[in-house]
Design an enzyme around this catalytic site. Structure first.
Site, PDB file in Angstrom:
ATOM      1  N   SER A  25       0.836  -1.209   0.000  1.00  0.00           N
ATOM      2  CA  SER A  25       0.000   0.000   0.000  1.00  0.00           C
ATOM      3  C   SER A  25       0.869   1.257   0.000  1.00  0.00           C
ATOM      4  O   SER A  25       0.606   2.214  -0.734  1.00  0.00           O
ATOM      5  CB  SER A  25      -0.882   0.026   1.252  1.00  0.00           C
ATOM      6  OG  SER A  25      -1.828  -0.999   1.206  1.00  0.00           O
ATOM      7  N   SER A 170     -13.127   1.616   3.275  1.00  0.00           N
ATOM      8  CA  SER A 170     -12.236   1.266   2.170  1.00  0.00           C
ATOM      9  C   SER A 170     -11.195   2.354   1.973  1.00  0.00           C
ATOM     10  O   SER A 170     -11.522   3.492   1.615  1.00  0.00           O
ATOM     11  CB  SER A 170     -13.023   1.083   0.868  1.00  0.00           C
ATOM     12  OG  SER A 170     -12.114   1.083  -0.225  1.00  0.00           O
ATOM     13  N   ASP A 319      -6.612  -7.705   5.076  1.00  0.00           N
ATOM     14  CA  ASP A 319      -5.836  -8.525   4.137  1.00  0.00           C
ATOM     15  C   ASP A 319      -5.219  -9.759   4.804  1.00  0.00           C
ATOM     16  O   ASP A 319      -4.645 -10.611   4.130  1.00  0.00           O
ATOM     17  CB  ASP A 319      -4.714  -7.692   3.507  1.00  0.00           C
ATOM     18  CG  ASP A 319      -5.266  -6.670   2.521  1.00  0.00           C
ATOM     19  OD1 ASP A 319      -6.415  -6.826   2.081  1.00  0.00           O
ATOM     20  OD2 ASP A 319      -4.539  -5.708   2.210  1.00  0.00           O
ATOM     21  N   ARG A 350     -12.547 -14.493  -0.854  1.00  0.00           N
ATOM     22  CA  ARG A 350     -11.663 -15.147   0.138  1.00  0.00           C
ATOM     23  C   ARG A 350     -12.433 -15.956   1.173  1.00  0.00           C
ATOM     24  O   ARG A 350     -11.851 -16.864   1.776  1.00  0.00           O
ATOM     25  CB  ARG A 350     -10.755 -14.116   0.815  1.00  0.00           C
ATOM     26  CG  ARG A 350      -9.672 -13.648  -0.135  1.00  0.00           C
ATOM     27  CD  ARG A 350      -8.674 -12.709   0.514  1.00  0.00           C
ATOM     28  NE  ARG A 350      -7.618 -12.414  -0.462  1.00  0.00           N
ATOM     29  CZ  ARG A 350      -6.834 -11.360  -0.432  1.00  0.00           C
ATOM     30  NH1 ARG A 350      -6.977 -10.459   0.534  1.00  0.00           N
ATOM     31  NH2 ARG A 350      -5.905 -11.182  -1.363  1.00  0.00           N
TER      32      ARG A 350
HETATM   33  C1  S3P Z   1      -5.611  -1.198   0.162  1.00  0.00           C
HETATM   34  C2  S3P Z   1      -6.845  -1.178   0.763  1.00  0.00           C
HETATM   35  C3  S3P Z   1      -7.622  -2.370   1.079  1.00  0.00           C
HETATM   36  C4  S3P Z   1      -6.759  -3.636   0.994  1.00  0.00           C
HETATM   37  C5  S3P Z   1      -5.890  -3.653  -0.226  1.00  0.00           C
HETATM   38  C6  S3P Z   1      -4.955  -2.460  -0.215  1.00  0.00           C
HETATM   39  C7  S3P Z   1      -4.929   0.069  -0.100  1.00  0.00           C
HETATM   40  O1  S3P Z   1      -8.681  -2.484   0.150  1.00  0.00           O
HETATM   41  O2  S3P Z   1      -7.578  -4.775   1.021  1.00  0.00           O
HETATM   42  O3  S3P Z   1      -5.127  -4.835  -0.290  1.00  0.00           O
HETATM   43  O4  S3P Z   1      -3.718   0.059  -0.392  1.00  0.00           O
HETATM   44  O5  S3P Z   1      -5.588   1.125  -0.027  1.00  0.00           O
HETATM   45  P1  S3P Z   1     -10.109  -1.739   0.352  1.00  0.00           P
HETATM   46  O6  S3P Z   1      -9.915  -0.302   0.176  1.00  0.00           O
HETATM   47  O7  S3P Z   1     -10.967  -2.356  -0.718  1.00  0.00           O
HETATM   48  O8  S3P Z   1     -10.561  -2.120   1.734  1.00  0.00           O
END
Ligand code: S3P
Length: 438
Positions: A25, A170, A319, A350
């Site tokens: 991220s 999110s 995750d 998942r």
């Molecule tokens: C992420 C946010 C999460 C996570 C993904 C990475 C990010 O997703 O599951 O692997 O880097 O902003 P969501 O925003 O769909 O929760």
């Protein structure tokens, strides 16, 4: 393309140091904000996984000069907020939901149009969740059938600020809105239903762009100044470390050290959940790198017990559930998670894929629309279909350490999207893991 399978057999204790790859991220955001800064940024510790390389390639296609990555080092000559160029052809973002959703926000504000596509898994994932708030800001975006990719973004629309109450926690949706908001007239307000990872907010501040948070409300003003280039050190990815935290917990006699792992409070739910299950995880040498808390983690094996995972921890460990479900299968008693329906729209469904895989290893699993209940059982060997999902593949590689017979995990190629060094790291600390390409 060749299919890659893993065969893992149970064995002795795990020991040593695991240098986990850079945080995915944070790596994406480091590339994006460096490209938008005025001048040269230097990034160290970048994840050289396919997802992040996809973001790097996208910015090259948008006219940004980028050198590397080499040994995790990337030099980006930022073009400023208004310096991106129209790409030739569609931007292909591979398996990466983060790249597509964050770029949707950024591209919505550009004077040119773009088309965003991805691999088979990404083309199935929901995109209306970003398109809807961006349309409220004045963007013109078409999604494909059922709100899925491709995304066709018509540029050249001046955006305006919105106040948006997000329907789900999110970070990708939040970050897409924040990136669009850099260009929008007025003050954009985003309200989160529960905390999601805050790397974008932290990093924008690190590039000198003001972002204000008050509880669940984030406020950002459009046109508040340029992004200043930075030198940034990306922490190791707690999401990748999670596989080793579970592995060392469940194999008796194990002890692993994981240096400089990201410990952001919006990410560290996995540690709280594992500790509640009885895991022995210590954080040493706590410090700050690139605006993010980091620590060396030391994990020793410990008997785990089943728990009801508190709902408020779900977005903070979103995750890590594939790894946590393996911990649950090896625990005494039943572990339940509810309120985790977001797991159905990740790189695979998942909940379904993990439930099927656990059942194949003899574990009693009950599946709910929003979660699983898993009763700890001695694992048998078996064949697992990963569904092309990197985290499912690594989770079942860990399960193989505790199974009575070999566990064959199929379709592990996508491990390269988030943790290209996984097999080498695993073998170095004692996994009996064989890779077969067919
Ligand atoms: C992420 C946010 C999460 C996570 C993904 C990475 C990010 O997703 O599951 O692997 O880097 O902003 P969501 O925003 O769909 O929760």
């Amino acid at each position: 393309m060749a299919s890659i399978d893993y065969t893992v057999r149970g064995g002795g204790p795990l020991a040593g140091t695991v240098t986990v790859a850079g945080d995915k991220s944070i790596s994406h955001r480091a590339v994006i904000l460096s490209a938008l800064a005025e001048g040269r940024s230097e990034i160290a510790g970048l994840l050289e996984g396919e997802d992040v390389l996809g973001t790097v390639a996208a910015f090259r296609a948008l006219g940004v000069t980028i050198d590397g990555p080499r040994d995790g080092r990337l030099t980006v000559d930022g073009v400023g907020l208004h310096g991106l160029k129209a790409p030739v052809g569609a931007l292909d973002l591979g398996n990466s939901g983060t790249s597509m959703r964050l770029l949707a926000g950024l591209m919505a504000a550009q004077p040119f149009g773009t088309r965003l596509v991805g691999d088979e898994s990404l083309m199935r994932r929901p995109m209306e969740r970003v398109a809807a708030p961006l349309r409220l800001m004045g963007a013109v975006i078409e999604t494909g059938e059922g709100g899925r990719p491709p995304l066709h973004i018509v540029g050249g629309r001046g955006l305006h600020a919105i106040e948006y109450r997000m329907p789900m926690a999110s970070a990708q949706v939040k970050s897409a809105i924040l990136l669009a908001a850099l260009y929008a007239r007025g003050r954009t307000v985003v309200i989160e239903p529960a905390p999601s990872r805050d790397h974008s907010e932290r990093m924008l501040a690190g590039f000198g762009y003001p972002v204000h948070r008050d509880g669940a409300t984030i406020t950002i003003e459009g046109g508040a100044g340029p992004l200043r280039p930075v030198q940034l050190d990306v922490p190791a990815d707690l999401s990748s470390a999670a596989f080793f935290l579970v592995a060392a917990s469940i194999v008796p006699g194990s002890c692993l050290r994981l240096p400089r792992v990201g410990m952001n409070p919006t990410r560290r739910g996995v540690i709280d959940i594992l500790r509640a299950m009885g895991a022995h995880i210590e954080a040493e040498n706590e410090t700050v790198a690139g605006g993010e808390p980091v620590a060396d983690l030391v994990v020793r094996s410990a008997p785990l017990r089943g728990i009801a995972i508190p709902r408020e921890l779900v977005p903070l460990a979103i995750d890590e559930f594939p790894a946590l479900f393996i911990a649950a299968a090896c625990a005494q008693g039943t572990t339940t998670v509810r309120g985790a329906e977001e797991l159905r729209v990740k790189e695979s469904d998942r909940l379904a894929v993990m439930a099927r895989g656990l059942a194949a290893l003899g574990v009693a699993v009950e599946e709910y629309p929003d979660g699983l209940a898993i009763r700890g059982t001695p694992l048998k060997g078996g064949v697992i279909e990963s569904g092309g999902d990197h985290r499912v593949a690594m989770a079942f590689a860990v399960a193989g350490l505790k199974a009575a017979d070999a566990v064959l995990v199929r379709d592990c190629r996508n491990v390269a999207t988030s943790f290209p060094g996984f097999v080498a790291c695993a073998k170095a600390v004692g996994f009996d893991l064989e890779v077969n390409a067919s």
